[in-house]
Scaffold this active site. Structure first.
Site, PDB file in Angstrom:
ATOM      1  N   ARG A  35      -1.505  -0.125  -9.856  1.00 57.64           N
ATOM      2  CA  ARG A  35      -0.089  -1.014  -9.902  1.00 57.64           C
ATOM      3  C   ARG A  35      -0.833  -2.355 -10.064  1.00 57.64           C
ATOM      4  NH1 ARG A  35       3.843   2.086  -6.678  1.00 57.64           N
ATOM      5  NH2 ARG A  35       2.474   4.119  -6.542  1.00 57.64           N
TER       6      ARG A  35
ATOM      7  N   ASP B 233       7.886   4.312  -9.317  1.00 61.47           N
ATOM      8  CA  ASP B 233       8.705   4.594  -8.263  1.00 61.47           C
ATOM      9  C   ASP B 233       9.782   5.158  -8.671  1.00 61.47           C
ATOM     10  OD1 ASP B 233       6.265   4.972  -7.081  1.00 61.47           O
ATOM     11  OD2 ASP B 233       6.453   2.750  -6.010  1.00 61.47           O
TER      12      ASP B 233
ATOM     13  N   GLY C  93       2.602   3.264   1.466  1.00 64.03           N
ATOM     14  CA  GLY C  93       3.271   3.703   3.164  1.00 64.03           C
ATOM     15  C   GLY C  93       3.399   5.030   3.356  1.00 64.03           C
ATOM     16  N   ARG C  94       3.843   5.743   2.322  1.00 68.26           N
ATOM     17  CA  ARG C  94       4.649   7.628   1.879  1.00 68.26           C
ATOM     18  C   ARG C  94       3.661   8.306   1.682  1.00 68.26           C
ATOM     19  NH1 ARG C  94      10.628   7.451   1.098  1.00 68.26           N
ATOM     20  NH2 ARG C  94      10.559   5.542  -0.755  1.00 68.26           N
TER      21      ARG C  94
ATOM     22  N   ASP D   2       4.095  -4.683  -7.121  1.00 66.48           N
ATOM     23  CA  ASP D   2       3.736  -3.196  -6.283  1.00 66.48           C
ATOM     24  C   ASP D   2       4.352  -2.068  -7.137  1.00 66.48           C
ATOM     25  OD1 ASP D   2       6.126  -4.262  -5.164  1.00 66.48           O
ATOM     26  OD2 ASP D   2       5.740  -2.506  -3.606  1.00 66.48           O
TER      27      ASP D   2
ATOM     28  N   ARG E  87       4.182  14.304  -7.251  1.00 72.90           N
ATOM     29  CA  ARG E  87       4.033  13.152  -8.620  1.00 72.90           C
ATOM     30  C   ARG E  87       2.288  13.688  -9.359  1.00 72.90           C
ATOM     31  NH1 ARG E  87       6.376   7.504  -6.891  1.00 72.90           N
ATOM     32  NH2 ARG E  87       4.218   6.882  -5.874  1.00 72.90           N
TER      33      ARG E  87
ATOM     34  N   GLY F 255       0.575  -1.337  -0.159  1.00 78.10           N
ATOM     35  CA  GLY F 255      -0.471  -0.025  -0.042  1.00 78.10           C
ATOM     36  C   GLY F 255       0.666   0.862   0.046  1.00 78.10           C
TER      37      GLY F 255
ATOM     38  N   LYS G 293       4.613  11.960  -2.600  1.00 79.23           N
ATOM     39  CA  LYS G 293       5.496  11.421  -1.978  1.00 79.23           C
ATOM     40  C   LYS G 293       6.042  12.008  -0.154  1.00 79.23           C
ATOM     41  CE  LYS G 293       8.469   7.593  -3.345  1.00 79.23           C
ATOM     42  NZ  LYS G 293       9.348   6.859  -4.074  1.00 79.23           N
TER      43      LYS G 293
HETATM   44  P1  AMP Z   1       9.486   0.852  -2.702  1.00 76.13           P
HETATM   45  O1  AMP Z   1      10.159  -0.325  -2.960  1.00 76.13           O
HETATM   46  O2  AMP Z   1       9.994   1.785  -2.493  1.00 76.13           O
HETATM   47  O3  AMP Z   1       8.485   1.106  -3.956  1.00 76.13           O
HETATM   48  O4  AMP Z   1       8.339   0.623  -1.641  1.00 76.13           O
HETATM   49  C1  AMP Z   1       7.799  -0.455  -0.334  1.00 76.13           C
HETATM   50  C2  AMP Z   1       6.673  -0.731   0.297  1.00 76.13           C
HETATM   51  O5  AMP Z   1       7.403   0.161   0.934  1.00 76.13           O
HETATM   52  C3  AMP Z   1       5.306   0.937  -0.006  1.00 76.13           C
HETATM   53  O6  AMP Z   1       4.001   0.159   0.279  1.00 76.13           O
HETATM   54  C4  AMP Z   1       6.225   1.765   0.215  1.00 76.13           C
HETATM   55  O7  AMP Z   1       5.162   2.410   0.542  1.00 76.13           O
HETATM   56  C5  AMP Z   1       6.496   1.767   1.363  1.00 76.13           C
HETATM   57  N1  AMP Z   1       7.431   2.385   1.961  1.00 76.13           N
HETATM   58  C6  AMP Z   1       9.082   2.365   1.442  1.00 76.13           C
HETATM   59  N2  AMP Z   1       9.402   3.288   2.424  1.00 76.13           N
HETATM   60  C7  AMP Z   1       8.297   4.512   3.695  1.00 76.13           C
HETATM   61  C8  AMP Z   1       8.621   4.966   4.471  1.00 76.13           C
HETATM   62  N3  AMP Z   1       9.404   6.010   4.545  1.00 76.13           N
HETATM   63  N4  AMP Z   1       7.224   5.592   4.699  1.00 76.13           N
HETATM   64  C9  AMP Z   1       6.338   4.010   4.477  1.00 76.13           C
HETATM   65  N5  AMP Z   1       6.552   3.376   4.087  1.00 76.13           N
HETATM   66  C10 AMP Z   1       7.746   3.669   3.382  1.00 76.13           C
HETATM   67 MG    MG Z   2       6.894   1.504  -4.741  1.00 75.65          MG
END
Ligand code: AMP
Ligand code: MG
Length: 519
Positions: free
Chosen positions: A201, A281, A103-104, A271, A194, A101, A124
């Site tokens: 996704r 991303d 997350g940020r 994702d 963005r 999901g 983001k």
């Molecule tokens: P990514 O590999 O960067 O696309 O991230 C994978 C997952 O981790 C996604 O669900 C992001 O939203 C979550 N995520 C990455 N960095 C953070 C953060 N600093 N705070 C919260 N969620 C994060």
């Molecule tokens: Mg991601």
């Protein structure tokens, strides 16, 4: 600021998580959770894209208003915004990871511009959401600069991508352990806005299939087709088949462009795959300097090198297969899914041949040409030849008298240059013969090649130099880099240094050759 018109179909037409706010949770039976950005201490606009602002019918005067930085730093909402974080899952490094999901990332709303186009605005680094898991919902300045500039650079390179409106520094510090080695550091925080027609996704569908939520899976499929693929026609069954086919086709086009310009995504988890076939991303991505199909920029990927440059088409295929598996319960038949997978293979083959031919200045790439291309790739790899410089210089080759001297700048290693000199000259002679066969006038050939081979790409070390300056409070290099990347196929007098090969100091430097997911 000129008001935006919002038409928030995602929140209006899909089911919401009944709970609101950022409390961490598993979200069942819903496509999103309502959550507001968390305000920041001192939002300050560092850079913006004038082109993306224009897509929203905004000019310089709108951007200059103090409210602009407040809105896009997450401190204020515009009328009509309905913030939410989306629920999705994904396969990370080949393994099912369950719920991930936003997350940020927090979507603010779907703006409709004067031309009737739909642009989803998404922050983001806007603070915690129900999907933040153990993390803080924030983003550091360095990774935000990388996403902001690179997504715009990709657009100007002609690569399908999400866009970026602006980059706002938050005035707050964020703690990151960049190489996961027990050395956490406080770094400046930032938020990127963005922009894309949709941020859906592969993982948005996968999570529903994994949970057996067939009802919502069907709804999400129909919603996506209706909102994001309105041009697809036919009865319900035919539309779904055409839709999956189109997703496969677009994904193939996107990856063939990555291979053309030397872009390595670095984290092709499902994702991080857009249903629109957009590059999405921007994390530990990198650009090919010396041509190496085995290179991955991502330190987290170093052991298996799953996401290495030359493996990207196969990973895209694998990711589509995961999407097909997720869609199967809703489709109830394998034929349309198999047909889409075939479309991926055919489209990738067609596009990569078309683009390779354009890079080499040929009308088309026949089977008989493949050995010549393979020999070039193998030579470029062994001799450590810079991909971008080589192909750009190739457009200047005199086919009547090919001379390897024009490639002097493309070598990283003098010894390897000397060792490969005979082989390169032999290859150039054969290439000249083959190129002459097409009978294309010199100037036409040159223009065609220059349109397929950029002069400027956003090399990792260039991004790092702009980051180093920004961390010292000097934002001019970020803006200048963005400006260079607005015309990557033009020679820009006075900006030769942006076209230079990676300097020696950057070879093994963090941020230049090694990047982590920590961002
Ligand atoms: P990514 O590999 O960067 O696309 O991230 C994978 C997952 O981790 C996604 O669900 C992001 O939203 C979550 N995520 C990455 N960095 C953070 C953060 N600093 N705070 C919260 N969620 C994060
Ligand atoms: Mg991601």
């Amino acid at each position: 600021m000129r008001p935006l018109v919002f038409d928030n179909r995602f929140v209006r037409e899909l089911p919401a998580d009944p709970e609101t706010g950022p409390q961490i949770r598993q979200v069942q039976g819903a496509s999103y959770s309502r959550v507001n950005p968390t305000p920041v201490a001192a939002p300050h606009l560092i850079a913006h894209s004038a082109e993306v602002a224009a897509m929203l019918d905004w000019g310089e005067a709108d951007i200059a208003e103090p409210a602009f930085a407040e809105v896009f730093g997450g401190n204020r909402l515009l009328e009509g915004m309905e913030p939410y974080a989306a629920c999705y899952g994904g396969h990370q490094f080949g393994n099912w990871a369950g719920q991930l999901g936003d997350g940020r990332a927090i979507t603010l709303g779907e703006a409709i511009n004067a031309r009737g186009e739909r642009w989803e605005l998404q922050l983001k680094g806007a603070g915690p959401t129900p999907y933040s898991r153990r993390a803080d919902g924030r983003a550091v300045l360095r990774s935000s600069i990388r996403e902001f500039v690179c997504s715009e650079a990709m657009h100007h390179l002609g690569v399908p991508t999400t866009r970026a409106l602006c980059l706002v520094e938050t005035g707050e510090q964020v703690v990151r352990d960049m190489f996961y080695d027990g050395n956490p550091q406080a770094e400046p925080g930032a938020v990127v806005c963005r922009v894309a027609p949709s941020f859906i996704r592969f993982g948005n569908f996968e999570i529903l299939a994994a949970r057996g939520d067939l009802d919502l899976l069907n709804r999400l499929i129909d919603f996506t087709i209706a909102r994001d693929f309105p041009e697809i026609e036919g009865d319900a069954k035919a539309r779904r088949a055409r839709w999956f086919d189109e997703v496969c086709r677009r994904t193939a086009v996107m990856v063939s462009h990555w291979m053309r310009v030397g872009f390595v995504h670095g984290v092709m988890n499902t994702d991080n795959m857009s249903i629109l076939g957009l590059t999405i991303d921007y994390g530990p991505y990198g650009w090919i300097d010396n041509f190496d199909t085995g290179w991955t920029p991502n330190t987290t990927d170093a052991a298996g090198r799953r996401y290495r440059f030359g493996h990207q088409p196969r990973i895209a295929n694998w990711n589509l297969l995961q999407l097909a598996n997720a869609l199967f319960p809703a489709f109830g038949a394998t034929e349309p899914l198999q047909a889409g997978m075939n479309t991926f293979i055919e489209t990738y083959d067609f596009e990569s041949r078309r683009m390779t031919a354009a890079k080499l200045g040929w009308d088309r790439l026949a089977d008989a040409d493949l050995p010549l291309v393979e020999e070039l790739h193998s030579l470029m790899k062994r001799a450590e030849i810079d991909m971008t410089i080589f192909f750009r210089a190739l457009s200047d080759l005199d086919l009547a008298a090919p001379d390897a001297a024009i490639f002097a700048d493309a070598f990283y290693d003098e010894e390897k240059r000397a060792e490969s000199a005979v082989e390169l000259s032999a290859w150039l002679a054969r290439y000249a013969v083959r190129s002459t066969q097409d009978g294309i006038p010199t100037e036409v050939r040159r223009q065609r090649m220059r349109a397929a081979n950029p002069r400027y790409v956003m090399r990792n070390y260039l991004a790092q130099q702009a980051i180093d300056a920004a961390e010292q409070g000097d934002y001019a290099p970020v803006r200048e880099l963005l400006d260079v990347m607005r015309k990557p196929y033009d020679d820009q007098p006075g900006r030769e240094r942006y076209a230079a090969r990676r300097p020696d100091w950057a070879r093994q430097k963090a941020g230049c050759s090694m990047l982590s997911c920590s961002s």
